[in-house]
Scaffold this motif. Structure first.
Motif, PDB file in Angstrom:
ATOM      1  N   UNK A 238       0.837  -1.201   0.000  1.00 39.07           N
ATOM      2  CA  UNK A 238       0.000   0.000   0.000  1.00 39.07           C
ATOM      3  C   UNK A 238       0.871   1.251   0.000  1.00 39.07           C
ATOM      4  N   UNK A 239       1.946   1.248   0.800  1.00 34.11           N
ATOM      5  CA  UNK A 239       2.844   2.399   0.848  1.00 34.11           C
ATOM      6  C   UNK A 239       3.462   2.658  -0.524  1.00 34.11           C
ATOM      7  N   UNK A 240       3.933   1.619  -1.181  1.00 32.97           N
ATOM      8  CA  UNK A 240       4.532   1.782  -2.516  1.00 32.97           C
ATOM      9  C   UNK A 240       3.513   2.325  -3.505  1.00 32.97           C
ATOM     10  N   UNK A 241       2.296   1.837  -3.441  1.00 27.25           N
ATOM     11  CA  UNK A 241       1.256   2.296  -4.354  1.00 27.25           C
ATOM     12  C   UNK A 241       0.922   3.764  -4.097  1.00 27.25           C
ATOM     13  N   UNK A 242       0.811   4.161  -2.839  1.00 26.61           N
ATOM     14  CA  UNK A 242       0.466   5.548  -2.517  1.00 26.61           C
ATOM     15  C   UNK A 242       1.591   6.497  -2.917  1.00 26.61           C
ATOM     16  N   UNK A 243       2.833   6.109  -2.694  1.00 24.84           N
ATOM     17  CA  UNK A 243       3.966   6.959  -3.075  1.00 24.84           C
ATOM     18  C   UNK A 243       3.978   7.185  -4.584  1.00 24.84           C
ATOM     19  N   UNK A 244       3.652   6.134  -5.335  1.00 28.81           N
ATOM     20  CA  UNK A 244       3.586   6.289  -6.791  1.00 28.81           C
ATOM     21  C   UNK A 244       2.436   7.202  -7.193  1.00 28.81           C
ATOM     22  N   UNK A 245       1.312   7.117  -6.493  1.00 29.92           N
ATOM     23  CA  UNK A 245       0.161   7.954  -6.829  1.00 29.92           C
ATOM     24  C   UNK A 245       0.437   9.431  -6.563  1.00 29.92           C
ATOM     25  N   UNK A 246       1.157   9.739  -5.498  1.00 31.88           N
ATOM     26  CA  UNK A 246       1.393  11.137  -5.105  1.00 31.88           C
ATOM     27  C   UNK A 246       2.691  11.682  -5.677  1.00 31.88           C
ATOM     28  N   UNK A 247       3.352  10.947  -6.542  1.00 32.86           N
ATOM     29  CA  UNK A 247       4.640  11.407  -7.069  1.00 32.86           C
ATOM     30  C   UNK A 247       4.488  12.702  -7.854  1.00 32.86           C
ATOM     31  N   UNK A 248       3.424  12.809  -8.665  1.00 32.37           N
ATOM     32  CA  UNK A 248       3.239  14.023  -9.460  1.00 32.37           C
ATOM     33  C   UNK A 248       3.015  15.247  -8.580  1.00 32.37           C
ATOM     34  N   UNK A 249       2.161  15.114  -7.572  1.00 32.67           N
ATOM     35  CA  UNK A 249       1.912  16.245  -6.675  1.00 32.67           C
ATOM     36  C   UNK A 249       3.163  16.623  -5.894  1.00 32.67           C
ATOM     37  N   UNK A 250       3.930  15.607  -5.459  1.00 32.69           N
ATOM     38  CA  UNK A 250       5.165  15.898  -4.732  1.00 32.69           C
ATOM     39  C   UNK A 250       6.179  16.617  -5.625  1.00 32.69           C
ATOM     40  N   UNK A 251       6.259  16.195  -6.863  1.00 29.48           N
ATOM     41  CA  UNK A 251       7.193  16.838  -7.786  1.00 29.48           C
ATOM     42  C   UNK A 251       6.784  18.280  -8.058  1.00 29.48           C
ATOM     43  N   UNK A 252       5.492  18.518  -8.217  1.00 32.64           N
ATOM     44  CA  UNK A 252       5.026  19.880  -8.453  1.00 32.64           C
ATOM     45  C   UNK A 252       5.281  20.783  -7.254  1.00 32.64           C
ATOM     46  N   UNK A 253       5.228  20.212  -6.049  1.00 33.77           N
ATOM     47  CA  UNK A 253       5.470  21.005  -4.843  1.00 33.77           C
ATOM     48  C   UNK A 253       6.941  21.087  -4.474  1.00 33.77           C
ATOM     49  N   UNK A 254       7.800  20.401  -5.221  1.00 34.18           N
ATOM     50  CA  UNK A 254       9.223  20.411  -4.904  1.00 34.18           C
ATOM     51  C   UNK A 254       9.570  19.618  -3.665  1.00 34.18           C
ATOM     52  N   UNK A 255       8.844  18.545  -3.410  1.00 36.79           N
ATOM     53  CA  UNK A 255       9.045  17.709  -2.223  1.00 36.79           C
ATOM     54  C   UNK A 255       9.546  16.342  -2.672  1.00 36.79           C
ATOM     55  N   UNK A 256      10.595  15.863  -2.035  1.00 39.43           N
ATOM     56  CA  UNK A 256      11.149  14.542  -2.327  1.00 39.43           C
ATOM     57  C   UNK A 256      10.533  13.520  -1.373  1.00 39.43           C
ATOM     58  N   UNK A 257       9.985  12.449  -1.930  1.00 37.31           N
ATOM     59  CA  UNK A 257       9.353  11.402  -1.136  1.00 37.31           C
ATOM     60  C   UNK A 257      10.240  10.166  -1.146  1.00 37.31           C
ATOM     61  N   UNK A 258      10.618   9.699   0.041  1.00 33.36           N
ATOM     62  CA  UNK A 258      11.430   8.487   0.183  1.00 33.36           C
ATOM     63  C   UNK A 258      10.606   7.425   0.906  1.00 33.36           C
ATOM     64  N   UNK A 259      10.755   6.182   0.465  1.00 36.27           N
ATOM     65  CA  UNK A 259      10.019   5.095   1.110  1.00 36.27           C
ATOM     66  C   UNK A 259      10.982   4.006   1.560  1.00 36.27           C
ATOM     67  N   UNK A 260      10.677   3.441   2.729  1.00 32.31           N
ATOM     68  CA  UNK A 260      11.429   2.303   3.273  1.00 32.31           C
ATOM     69  C   UNK A 260      10.399   1.278   3.707  1.00 32.31           C
ATOM     70  N   UNK A 261      10.224   0.262   2.899  1.00 26.48           N
ATOM     71  CA  UNK A 261       9.134  -0.687   3.151  1.00 26.48           C
ATOM     72  C   UNK A 261       9.685  -2.026   3.627  1.00 26.48           C
ATOM     73  N   UNK A 262       9.014  -2.554   4.626  1.00 28.22           N
ATOM     74  CA  UNK A 262       9.234  -3.920   5.096  1.00 28.22           C
ATOM     75  C   UNK A 262       7.868  -4.550   5.290  1.00 28.22           C
ATOM     76  N   UNK A 263       7.822  -5.862   5.262  1.00 31.61           N
ATOM     77  CA  UNK A 263       6.534  -6.554   5.338  1.00 31.61           C
ATOM     78  C   UNK A 263       5.782  -6.148   6.597  1.00 31.61           C
ATOM     79  N   UNK A 264       4.518  -5.763   6.420  1.00 29.70           N
ATOM     80  CA  UNK A 264       3.664  -5.352   7.535  1.00 29.70           C
ATOM     81  C   UNK A 264       2.240  -5.771   7.199  1.00 29.70           C
ATOM     82  N   UNK A 265       1.893  -6.997   7.550  1.00 30.44           N
ATOM     83  CA  UNK A 265       0.601  -7.568   7.172  1.00 30.44           C
ATOM     84  C   UNK A 265      -0.401  -7.348   8.293  1.00 30.44           C
TER      85      UNK A 265
END
Length: 382
Positions: A238-265
């Motif tokens: 879910x985190x990876x999917x959301x980061x991909x969805x908000x990439x355009x808005x983050x780029x337009x705002x000049x914000x860098x988004x970093x993700x560190x994902x580990x299994x969390x079921x």
């Protein structure tokens, strides 16, 4: 114990009364019919002196016998009375415990029901529970019936409020869709001037904001209902999917988004959990520095206790700790912290908190040293 003490005092007072005096006539009457004593001689004491000596001896023996009898009687009364007291006290305690348990059992049901309702993850959940106490009509049953009536009215009130929000939001979608269509038709006419097109863009932006507001109200109303259909969800995906969805808005705002994902079921509603994380990441992007140097860090993990966490950290202006609770209230926002004031309705964190609570989890926020926020979602593991 008081009764035993009073009994001992009365018995002791009765036994310490002086004995009746013994006269020579009593001794003579007791000795009547016996052989007469030998006549006194000059060498033996007189009969009167001998009787007085016997009387004194009898008095001493009687007094000693009375003291011994008193001592034995008090000792027996105290020991046997103490044993009887302990037996009666034990029986009374046991009977009282059984009786109190039977009397307090209905009150315990009232307390447990109230505790379950108060501990519901979202306000208004659990109000369908009833005590439904049966038995004879007494004060406890009247209390339980009054509690059931109060909870029933509260349940109707909360349900009516949620239903009104959902219905109103659905009804408002139709005119907004119609408005958008009419504005777009006017903008795309060949005869439309530049002023009309500029006005149309402004109207479309306002219309889009109202649509986001209605969508947020619908999601908030849905998040406040209990989840009946749960499925396993890996929050790392879910985190990876959301980061991909908000990439355009983050780029337009000049914000860098970093993700560190580990299994969390965890277990829950996929759409609601995605909305939760999406709102947190979107909130972190919009509450940022706005100068092109901002950043957002999103991480998912499973703790040693078996629970899962999603942590969203962002840079940005300093947020006072006393302003943190305001962020979770609907339509409340810190306008000075927003990069854009027209892209949000102030419902994001309210929705995120409701989704976390309905999944038996928590959402907490803390100021970050140097500016920004640290948002942490903790949910049960699957």
């Amino acid at each position: 114990m008081v009764l035993l003490g009073i009994t001992c005092l009365l018995l002791d007072a009765r036994l310490t009364e002086p004995p009746q005096s013994i006269s020579l006539a009593d001794i003579a009457q007791a000795a009547e019919g016996e052989e007469a004593p030998p006549p006194p001689t000059d060498e033996s004491p007189s009969q009167s002196e001998e009787q007085q000596w016997v009387l004194r001896g009898a008095s001493v023996l009687l007094a000693e016998e009375q003291r011994q009898l008193r001592s034995e009687a008090i000792f027996l009364l105290v020991t046997q009375g103490a044993i009887a007291l302990m037996l009666v006290a034990g029986a009374a305690a046991g009977f009282g415990w059984v009786l109190a348990g039977r009397v307090l059992a209905p009150l315990r049901r009232v307390t447990e029901t109230a505790r379950r309702i108060a501990g519901a993850p979202v306000a208004g959940h659990g109000l369908h529970e009833r005590i439904a106490l049966s038995g004879r009509s007494d004060e406890v049953k009247e209390l339980a019936d009054s509690f059931d009536t109060m909870v029933k009215r509260l349940d109707r009130s909360f349900e009516g409020q949620r239903r009104f929000v959902a219905n109103a939001s659905h009804e408002l979608r139709t005119p907004l869709t119609l408005n958008r269509a009419l504005v777009e038709m006017a903008m795309h006419r060949k005869t439309a001037s530049a002023d009309v097109r500029q006005l149309g863009e402004n109207l479309l932006e306002i219309n889009a904001r109202q649509e986001r507001l209605i969508a947020g109200l619908l999601l908030l109303a849905r998040a406040e209902h209990e989840i009946s259909d749960r499925s396993p969800v890996d929050l790392a995906d879910v985190v990876s999917h959301v980061v991909a969805q908000t990439a355009a808005e983050a780029s337009a705002a000049g914000v860098t988004v970093r993700e560190t994902t580990a299994q969390a079921v965890t277990s829950g509603d996929v759409a609601l959990l995605e909305g939760l994380i999406h709102n947190l990441v979107q909130n972190a992007i919009r509450h940022n520095t706005g100068d092109g140097s901002g950043w957002v860090s999103v991480a998912s993990r499973t703790t040693a206790s078996g629970r899962v966490e999603v942590e969203v950290i962002n840079s940005g202006p300093t947020v006072p700790p006393y302003d943190i609770p305001k962020l979770f209230e609907p339509f409340r926002r810190l306008s000075a912290d927003r990069v854009s004031t027209t892209k949000s309705a102030g419902l994001g964190l309210s929705i995120a908190r409701s989704v976390a609570h309905v999944h038996a989890g928590t959402l907490t926020a803390a100021p970050r040293l140097g500016g920004g926020l640290i948002m942490t979602v903790v949910l049960p593991g699957s």
